[in-house]
Design an enzyme around this catalytic site. Structure first.
Site, PDB file in Angstrom:
ATOM      1  N   CYS A 145       3.447   3.120  -5.059  1.00 48.51           N
ATOM      2  CA  CYS A 145       3.464   3.053  -6.967  1.00 48.51           C
ATOM      3  C   CYS A 145       1.934   4.102  -7.212  1.00 48.51           C
ATOM      4  O   CYS A 145       1.854   5.348  -6.769  1.00 48.51           O
ATOM      5  CB  CYS A 145       3.838   2.300  -7.754  1.00 48.51           C
ATOM      6  N   HIS A 196       8.536  -0.393  -5.847  1.00 51.00           N
ATOM      7  CA  HIS A 196       7.925  -2.071  -5.581  1.00 51.00           C
ATOM      8  C   HIS A 196       9.411  -2.370  -4.678  1.00 51.00           C
ATOM      9  O   HIS A 196      10.525  -2.260  -4.208  1.00 51.00           O
ATOM     10  CB  HIS A 196       7.984  -2.362  -6.886  1.00 51.00           C
TER      11      HIS A 196
END
Length: 512
Positions: free
Chosen positions: A335, A452
């Site tokens: 991310c 994630h």
């Protein structure tokens, strides 16, 4: 029928409220009840995405999993994601409404009470029991006037309150008595029982203190829960990172994974599945010397990408990571960490930072630009090219070759012509999609992904650890060393509660 309720509050933050709630969710689900978790306001940087694309606190997603129900935004209608000491991004019913200072948010609490009540009512209309979690302490007298998460919620839910204290920190009896003294009489009347949490030792030595507590407050002790070691349940509190400080270096026959502890780190629960793998040491590090000799270095998610990129440079970690990548040693970015590994980061609208532009570490072939709209989605993907995380040509595993995770980000990647992506996204929020995720360097040593939850996928963990062990000259891990499933851990938690509390009293608390 309107669901019954029970509320877990604490003498302070990080006393174990979230874990106790998860245990209760599984325990009552085992007893045949339709259970839902609820926390009106959560402050956390570990977040989760519901199947319809809403963002909630990780703890409520964990509790929903424990209750064997699908997580929804009603379970955590307000999520605060800190951006600094006095400012947070505010997520309401799963969607960001922007950033607010503490004073501005405080003035909006009265209007948010209606939203909280409505979300709770919807849950109560479709379940038998709602397990409610408080936040911090109900005795924070400076906040009580506009409380929307502790005794206010207990009142509107007509919920008995179980007050939890952490004996491992010391001072638990003072914390219980002090909390009760600072509550108003009608609030004290709602406290139905105490739970002493994280106890280590001979309970006989604790019994005089328990008797004193009951005599002083006229409130029964529901039970004393032992300290549970090696619990594989996702954390959401930064205190759990403090507990990881000083973790030892890996031995010669172990794999060491160094996760950079960025000042504004988020979703660090991504690495918990790895922490429980045999022969793996996961360390959270803050200086360049700490990554020397690690088998994998990870730049994790962050709530403030540009600020943490500047910190990486100031700390010397940026140069050390680049040097490592140039040597062909594995580096992973997730991310915000993925964005840091790219060529440039632009934030023309000031979405995340007052800085409008920054040079990335230049290890991956894309540019990042922040937009005003946040992407929150559950993702199904598969490997786009061979890296240390996946082998597209390997036989399909239990999940059929696909991996699952979730995205929470406002930055969009624009790949350069020679970039191929690390993963191929095949669905978002259950809708078919065709997109590339992240990127990988030409030699496969550097991988960046916006997904994630990757390490919840057993095939991803197996591929990564097999690769790292080969690089280190170690044999594959022996068979029979599988990590317990999340469901096993929730059953374990439920057993801890059943064996250590007064179950007759607990059941009376949730009877109509």
């Amino acid at each position: 029928m309107t669901a019954r309720t029970i509320m877990v509050q604490g003498t302070a933050s990080s006393v174990g409220k979230s874990i106790v709630c998860a245990a209760l969710c599984r325990l009552f689900r085992q007893d045949g009840l339709r259970v839902a978790p609820f926390k009106s306001q959560n402050m956390a940087l570990n977040a989760f995405v519901t199947p319809d694309g809403g963002e909630i606190g990780r703890a409520q997603a964990v509790q929903a999993e424990a209750a064997r129900v699908v997580p929804t935004v009603d379970m955590n209608p307000i999520l605060l994601k800190p951006e600094g000491d006095a400012r947070s991004q505010v997520v309401v019913l799963g969607k960001s409404i922007g950033s607010l200072g503490a004073a501005d948010y405080h003035t909006r609490k009265p209007e948010l009470r209606t939203l909280v009540r409505e979300a709770l009512d919807r849950l109560r209309a479709s379940h038998d029991l709602v397990v409610i979690e408080g936040a911090g302490s109900p005795a924070e007298i400076n906040l009580k006037e506009r409380d929307i998460v502790n005794m206010y919620v207990a009142q509107i839910a007509d919920a008995p309150v179980v007050l939890v204290g952490d004996i491992d920190r010391g001072g638990v009896f003072a914390a219980f008595v002090g909390t009760m003294e600072l509550l108003e009489p009608h609030e004290r009347a709602r406290v139905a029982a105490f739970v002493v949490n994280k106890f280590r030792g001979d309970i006989r030595l604790l019994e005089p203190g328990l008797r004193f507590l009951e005599e002083r407050t006229r409130v029964p002790v529901l039970g004393v829960l032992p300290y549970v070691k090696q619990l594989r349940v996702a954390d959401e509190d930064s205190v759990s990172l403090e507990e990881r400080r000083g973790r030892r270096r890996a031995k010669a026959d172990e794999i060491e994974i160094a996760v950079v502890r960025l000042p504004r780190i988020s979703n660090y629960d991504d690495f918990q599945p790895l922490e429980h793998e045999p022969g793996v040491v996961v360390r959270f590090v803050e200086h360049e010397g700490a990554i020397a000799g690690a088998d994998l270095v990870v730049v994790p998610g962050t709530k403030s990408t540009m600020a943490d990129l500047a910190w990486l440079r100031q700390s010397g970690l940026a140069a050390a990571i680049v040097a490592r990548a140039r040597r062909g040693e594995p580096v992973l970015g997730i991310c915000g960490g993925c964005q840091i590994l790219g060529e440039t980061i632009a934030d023309p609208h000031g979405v995340e930072s007052p800085e409008t532009f920054a040079e990335g570490l230049g290890l991956l072939a894309f540019h990042t630009q922040f937009g005003r709209e946040k992407r929150t989605s559950q993702v199904r993907a598969r490997g786009a090219r061979a890296t240390f995380l996946c082998d597209p040509d390997a036989p399909a595993g239990p999940s059929g070759g696909d991996l699952f995770g979730y995205e929470i980000h406002m930055g969009r990647l624009a790949r350069l012509p020679h970039a191929s992506g690390a993963f191929a996204v095949v669905a978002r929020n259950g809708v078919a999609d065709r997109d590339l995720d992240g990127d990988a360097s030409g030699d496969g040593a550097v991988v960046g992904t916006m997904i994630h939850g990757l390490f919840e996928n057993i095939e991803v963990r197996r591929t990564l650890l097999a690769h790292l062990r080969r690089r280190k000259g170690l044999p594959p891990p022996p068979p029979g060393t599988a990590v317990p499933s999340a469901s096993d851990e929730y059953d374990r938690l439920a057993d801890v509660v059943r064996n250590n509390v007064n179950m007759d009293l607990l059941r009376r608390l949730v009877q109509p």
